[in-house]
Design a protein around this motif. Structure first.
Motif, PDB file in Angstrom:
ATOM      1  N   HIS A   1       0.759  -1.143   0.106  1.00 37.35           N
ATOM      2  CA  HIS A   1       0.037  -0.002  -0.005  1.00 37.35           C
ATOM      3  C   HIS A   1       0.884   1.331   0.014  1.00 37.35           C
ATOM      4  CE1 HIS A   1      -3.750   1.561   0.142  1.00 37.35           C
ATOM      5  NE2 HIS A   1      -3.865   2.195   1.237  1.00 37.35           N
ATOM      6  N   GLN A   2       0.777   2.203   1.061  1.00 42.65           N
ATOM      7  CA  GLN A   2       1.585   3.562   0.748  1.00 42.65           C
ATOM      8  C   GLN A   2       2.761   3.476   1.901  1.00 42.65           C
ATOM      9  OE1 GLN A   2      -1.405   3.161   2.382  1.00 42.65           O
ATOM     10  NE2 GLN A   2      -1.572   4.868   4.254  1.00 42.65           N
ATOM     11  N   TYR A   3       2.998   2.058   2.489  1.00 48.23           N
ATOM     12  CA  TYR A   3       3.987   1.900   3.592  1.00 48.23           C
ATOM     13  C   TYR A   3       5.302   1.433   2.947  1.00 48.23           C
ATOM     14  CZ  TYR A   3       0.023   2.361   6.307  1.00 48.23           C
ATOM     15  OH  TYR A   3      -1.269   2.884   7.059  1.00 48.23           O
TER      16      TYR A   3
END
Length: 575
Positions: free
Chosen positions: A227-229
């Motif tokens: 995801h955005q991590y």
């Protein structure tokens, strides 16, 4: 349509418009069958009314006989079953129909059955045409039977086999995240969480992150789907225990407070995937096995002959260019494109992938059908009833076609033609024709010069020869005579109010399909009145479109009216 096209296309063409004769025997067959479908069950040839004790439709029980032949009786329950198969509906749907619709369905069913019995009686079931049409229907059922009885029994893949069709599973984790803009605020919320407050409620009340509306819950994360991590952070989540809370730390969107909600091990991920995808993978394995079997059979089965060159041409030529030759031959049953195409496909103007796929699917099905038949497999249950109904329909159509073809072969005498013409002249009235001359130019400036010349009294024919860019210029602009329907609307609107020899005062502006503009002056040379077409001119259309059509229709009607008495047909539901 521009006048160049009109002038070329109209030469030598004669059409009756609304009275154009029917040219297809099968259209006539359908019309006759549809008209007779509305007849009552009593024979018009004097047959007895029958022995069935008919009731109101709502009064029948399932074991009541409602349709009868000399050799067969059909109960109300059996008919409803046939109806559900015929229409792909439920018995409840049948119950909800109005009486007229129920009667129509029963009438069509009964008449089809009746015609099929007659077709068998005259030997049509033994014809090559019937055998080929029936085989095409049979081939729609047999591959599924072969799949169920043979292929699926041999496919019971292990867990490892199924999982080999997808990338290796990875452990995954789901976290809940609260976002704050500064560290002090994040630490204050962290203390409240440690004190026992509910994180989901805190997210909804305090978070500034995009996931606030869903309580801060992330999608399932793994080392490849982060995801955005950053992947290193996701790995820390994976290494933590469920319920572990991370103290506030900075990330791109702000300070994050994270709790690990759920984790799935590699095996758990595999189990979840298998639960949702096992059936589709097995279906894929079955399909692969079926395709492999067809490939083997295509090399070994000499009973099926394929015209590969002609089949390949389906995607390269228009349908009109493809000869009506055999594409597939199965044990002497010949299947051309015309035989394999369904009515919807015949509307297509070009050979395309859809038609190619349809033919390929039949080839594929034929190989599996032959293999299934060699193994003694049979159609059963509702599929057998559906196939029997398909057989009845094929035979019914073949019988109607036979009656029509026999009637069409009857000689039509000159006296018959003359008599029909004399008695029905009103059918052959031709609408008025407008004989027109024109001057066509390609600019406003030229149109202005033409207007001035006509206004000064120059003869139209002279002006046409001097200025017109139309191919009719050498003939003084004359393009021939046309009915209103064949004249472009803007032109007709300009000339319809003119008397003979009248000329349009202003040019009519038209845009050709090429996008080019044209300015046209038109002159009405003459207008004919309504007139009956001459006998010699309509003799051939009368033979093809009137007398033979009527004879065929009458022959069909006469043949169908005799059948109830011949086969003892009664139908209580068709009233």
């Amino acid at each position: 349509m521009n006048f160049r096209q009109m002038s070329r296309n109209a030469k030598g063409i004669f059409a009756f418009g609304k009275i154009a004769a029917l040219s297809s025997v099968f259209v006539i067959v359908a019309m006759a069958g549809g008209a007779l479908a509305a007849d009552k069950t009593e024979s018009k040839s004097g047959a007895p009314k029958g022995t069935l004790a008919c009731k109101e439709v709502g009064a029948y029980k399932d074991d009541d006989v409602v349709i009868k032949f000399k050799d067969e009786q059909i109960t109300f329950g059996q008919f409803k079953k046939y109806w559900t198969i015929m229409t792909s509906n439920t018995v409840e749907k049948y119950t909800s129909l109005d009486d007229a619709t129920k009667a129509f369905g029963a009438r069509q069913f009964g008449l089809t059955r009746l015609l099929a019995k007659k077709a068998r009686a005259v030997g049509l079931e033994k014809t090559d045409l019937y055998k080929a049409k029936y085989y095409e229907k049979l081939s729609r059922f047999m591959p599924a039977i072969y799949q169920e009885k043979v292929v699926q029994k041999n496919i019971n893949p292990s867990r490892e086999t199924i999982l080999s069709h997808v990338p290796p599973a990875l452990p995954e984790v789901q976290v809940r995240v609260l976002v704050k803009d500064d560290l002090a605020a994040a630490e204050a919320v962290y203390k409240r969480l440690l004190a026992g407050e509910d994180l989901e409620k805190l997210v909804q009340a305090e978070s500034t992150g995009f996931s606030k509306e869903r309580g801060g819950l992330s999608p399932w994360l793994n080392i490849n789907k982060t995801h955005q991590y950053p992947s290193t952070l996701v790995q820390k989540f994976l290494d933590a225990k469920e319920g572990q809370i991370f103290a506030p730390f900075y990330q791109d969107v702000g300070y994050l407070l994270v709790r690990v909600e759920k984790k799935h091990s590699k095996k758990e991920v595999e189990d979840l995937w298998l639960e949702g995808n096992r059936d589709s993978i097995i279906a894929q394995l079955v399909k692969e096995s079926m395709d492999k079997k067809v490939e083997e059979l295509s090399k070994a089965n000499a009973d099926i002959k394929i015209n590969g060159t002609l089949i390949d041409s389906l995607t390269k030529k228009s349908l009109e260019e493809i000869p009506n030759e055999t594409l597939v031959d199965v044990r002497g049953m010949k299947f051309s494109l015309a035989r394999l195409m369904d009515p919807q496909m015949k509307l297509s103007k070009h050979g395309d992938k859809e038609i190619y796929n349809h033919v390929y699917k039949f080839m594929w099905s034929a190989y599996l059908t032959e293999e299934a038949l060699k193994l003694g497999l049979e159609v059963s249950g509702d599929d057998k009833k559906r196939l029997d109904m398909d057989s009845d329909f094929i035979l019914a159509e073949l019988y109607k076609a036979k009656v029509a073809e026999d009637a069409e072969k009857e000689t039509v005498s000159e006296a018959d033609i003359r008599k029909y013409y004399d008695e029905n002249k009103a059918e052959f009235i031709e609408p008025p024709k407008w004989c027109i001359s024109l001057v066509e130019v390609d600019s406003k400036e030229k149109a202005a010069k033409v207007k001035d010349r006509i206004k000064d009294g120059a003869k139209f024919e002279v002006v046409a020869k001097e200025y017109s860019q139309h191919e009719s210029a050498s003939k003084g602009g004359s393009i021939g005579c046309y009915e209103e329907a064949d004249i472009p609307k803007p032109i007709f609107s300009a000339i319809k109010g003119l008397k003979e020899k009248g000329v349009t005062a202003e040019p009519v502006n038209l845009t050709l399909r090429s996008g080019e503009a044209r300015w046209i002056f038109a002159k009405v040379d003459s207008v004919s009145k309504d007139a009956v077409a001459g006998y010699d001119r309509v003799k051939k259309p009368i033979v093809e479109g009137r007398i033979k059509t009527r004879r065929i229709s009458n022959s069909l009607k006469s043949a169908l009216e005799k059948l109830p008495a011949e086969f003892g047909y009664e139908n209580c539901l068709a009233k």
